[in-house]
Scaffold this active site. Structure first.
Site, PDB file in Angstrom:
ATOM      1  CG  HIS A 157      -3.797  -0.992   5.712  1.00  0.00           C
ATOM      2  ND1 HIS A 157      -3.637  -0.347   5.043  1.00  0.00           N
ATOM      3  CD2 HIS A 157      -4.225  -1.424   6.920  1.00  0.00           C
ATOM      4  CE1 HIS A 157      -4.087   0.566   5.928  1.00  0.00           C
ATOM      5  NE2 HIS A 157      -5.200   0.084   6.421  1.00  0.00           N
ATOM      6  CG  ASP A 159      -9.787   2.148   7.110  1.00  0.00           C
ATOM      7  OD1 ASP A 159     -10.373   1.148   8.241  1.00  0.00           O
ATOM      8  OD2 ASP A 159      -9.164   2.343   7.610  1.00  0.00           O
ATOM      9  CG  HIS A 187      -5.778   3.442   8.449  1.00  0.00           C
ATOM     10  ND1 HIS A 187      -6.506   2.716   9.529  1.00  0.00           N
ATOM     11  CD2 HIS A 187      -4.380   3.986   9.313  1.00  0.00           C
ATOM     12  CE1 HIS A 187      -6.143   3.317  10.897  1.00  0.00           C
ATOM     13  NE2 HIS A 187      -4.783   3.266  10.419  1.00  0.00           N
ATOM     14  CG  ASP A 214     -10.086   3.313  10.908  1.00  0.00           C
ATOM     15  OD1 ASP A 214     -11.353   3.709   9.647  1.00  0.00           O
ATOM     16  OD2 ASP A 214      -9.358   2.217  10.602  1.00  0.00           O
TER      17      ASP A 214
HETATM   18  C1  SP5 Z   1      -8.309  -1.984   8.383  1.00  0.00           C
HETATM   19  C2  SP5 Z   1      -7.284  -0.960   9.593  1.00  0.00           C
HETATM   20  O1  SP5 Z   1      -8.053   0.163   9.933  1.00  0.00           O
HETATM   21  N1  SP5 Z   1      -5.544  -1.477   9.475  1.00  0.00           N
HETATM   22  C3  SP5 Z   1      -5.105  -0.437  10.396  1.00  0.00           C
HETATM   23  C4  SP5 Z   1      -4.015  -0.323  10.497  1.00  0.00           C
HETATM   24  C5  SP5 Z   1      -3.016   0.081  11.351  1.00  0.00           C
HETATM   25  N2  SP5 Z   1      -1.195  -0.360  11.948  1.00  0.00           N
HETATM   26  C6  SP5 Z   1      -1.446   0.279  13.481  1.00  0.00           C
HETATM   27  C7  SP5 Z   1      -1.550   0.243  14.065  1.00  0.00           C
HETATM   28  C8  SP5 Z   1      -0.486   0.996  15.426  1.00  0.00           C
HETATM   29  C9  SP5 Z   1      -1.747   1.292  16.278  1.00  0.00           C
HETATM   30  N3  SP5 Z   1      -0.873   1.692  17.838  1.00  0.00           N
HETATM   31  C10 SP5 Z   1      -1.534   2.198  18.121  1.00  0.00           C
HETATM   32  C11 SP5 Z   1      -0.863   3.784  19.167  1.00  0.00           C
HETATM   33  C12 SP5 Z   1      -1.463   4.491  19.543  1.00  0.00           C
HETATM   34  N4  SP5 Z   1      -0.876   5.299  20.555  1.00  0.00           N
HETATM   35 ZN    ZN Z   2      -8.536   1.812   8.928  1.00  0.00          ZN
END
Ligand code: SP5
Ligand code: ZN
Length: 356
Positions: free
Chosen positions: A170, A206, A208, A295
């Site tokens: 990211h 990944d 994302h 993930d």
């Molecule tokens: C490297 C990587 O996998 N980065 C991921 C970044 C995600 N950022 C947003 C995180 C939001 C987490 N919120 C969790 C609530 C779910 N109900």
């Molecule tokens: Zn990720």
């Protein structure tokens, strides 16, 4: 397989992240990397290598030196300003709408704010990315892990694994975000392109979209970026990752996004994987840099795909079956009970060792 690891990641010791303004237990914690290391050790098929210092030049080959200086000094500057907080997260961001109607050059020429509260927004994407005292040192070490993995592969290994933490995909040219500070994979791909003169493929698996990697290579014809990820209409990073983003200029056609629906199954995933591997096979080059995230796992707390452990073995196997050399670098994956098994499955697949 050789695996590059250093305990230096432990210095990025975060406890909380904020989400929608609320402090919540952090997802991207040090235990993740320790669990993967322990599982690789328990497997017996991996030999560990410590990273070597590669200096700052490979970082500023893809990042703004201002980002490096900001991350290096943010904690000390905050203390000097008597910002007495347990971790640093931005309050105010320069969104594109702030500059609506103004020339793009105007926004680009604005100075980075002196105050840390402003600088955090200037150099950051989102509020879920806490900075603590040891963040910079750990992020530098993760880059060295990535570049040492590159050295192993360019030195003759068919595949090698870098246990990068914090992750990287990211992080853009002048922006940290999404648990990422320096873009380990982009720095690795750039180093390979420069040292071999060959074209390089980045395969991002990944959950994302790797907005930072896409941005860094957007106008580059020599680095192909391909990603399978959650549709940004419903998921972070929200503002990039759509299928129509194909690159521009020399990079036209050298960006491939395959956004996916919630509930994506093993079979759906493998079908998307075959499409990106076909696109990679159409292009010259002998090295693939893999952004490896778990993930995508069915039980991941921040993902919504439905993958199971055996599919990671098959994904690793199919990627290796391209015949290309593999620089495999860790990104996300937050369901800790299965992280080690999923990593072992993927990496055994990548060396065509059957799952035990
Ligand atoms: C490297 C990587 O996998 N980065 C991921 C970044 C995600 N950022 C947003 C995180 C939001 C987490 N919120 C969790 C609530 C779910 N109900
Ligand atoms: Zn990720």
């Amino acid at each position: 397989m050789k695996a590059v690891y250093t305990a230096a990641h432990l210095a990025h010791d975060v406890t909380y992240e904020t989400y929608l303004g609320q402090p919540l237990p952090a997802n991207e914690i040090s235990e993740r990397a320790e669990l993967i290391r322990q599982s690789l050790q328990g497997d017996g098929g991996f030999s560990f290598v410590a990273p070597t210092d590669h200096g700052e030049a490979p970082i500023t080959a893809v990042h703004d030196p201002g980002l490096v200086r900001f991350l290096e000094s943010a904690w000390a500057d905050a203390r000097r300003e008597q910002l007495d907080v347990p971790y640093l997260v931005a309050d105010t961001y320069p969104t594109i709408k702030l500059y609506e109607g103004m020339s793009p050059d105007f926004a680009a020429a604005q100075p980075a704010p002196e105050a840390v509260a402003g600088a955090l927004g200037w150099w950051g994407l989102d509020t879920s990315n806490p900075i603590v005292e040891g963040t910079y040192g750990a992020a530098r070490a993760a880059v060295d892990v990535a570049l040492t993995t590159v050295d192993l592969v360019l030195g003759g290994e068919q595949a090698a694994y870098g246990l990068c933490r914090p992750p990287g995909h990211h992080a853009a040219r002048s922006m940290a975000g999404g648990y990422c500070f320096f873009n380990n994979v982009a720095i690795a791909a750039e180093a390979i392109a420069r040292s071999t003169g060959e074209r390089v493929a980045v395969l991002d698996v990944d959950y994302h979209h790797g907005n930072g990697t896409q941005q860094i290579f957007w106008r580059r014809g020599d680095v192909f970026y391909a990603s399978i990820h959650a549709d940004p209409m419903r998921q972070y990073p929200f503002f990039l990752g759509h299928g129509h983003e194909r690159g521009e200029g020399d990079g036209q056609g050298e960006n491939l996004n395959l956004p996916q629906p919630a509930g994506l199954t093993n079979d759906g995933y493998l079908a998307a994987l075959d499409r990106v591997l076909e696109a990679i096979a159409e292009r010259p080059g002998s090295v693939i840099v893999v952004s490896l995230g778990f993930d995508t796992y069915g039980r991941d707390p921040i993902g919504d795909f439905a993958l199971t452990t055996p599919v990671y073995h098959e994904v690793g196997r199919r990627v290796a079956a391209t015949g290309r050399r593999l620089v495999i670098l860790q990104e996300g994956g937050y369901y800790r009970p299965a992280l080690g098994d999923n990593a072992v499955a993927w990496l055994r697949g990548a060396e065509s060792r059957p799952l035990a």
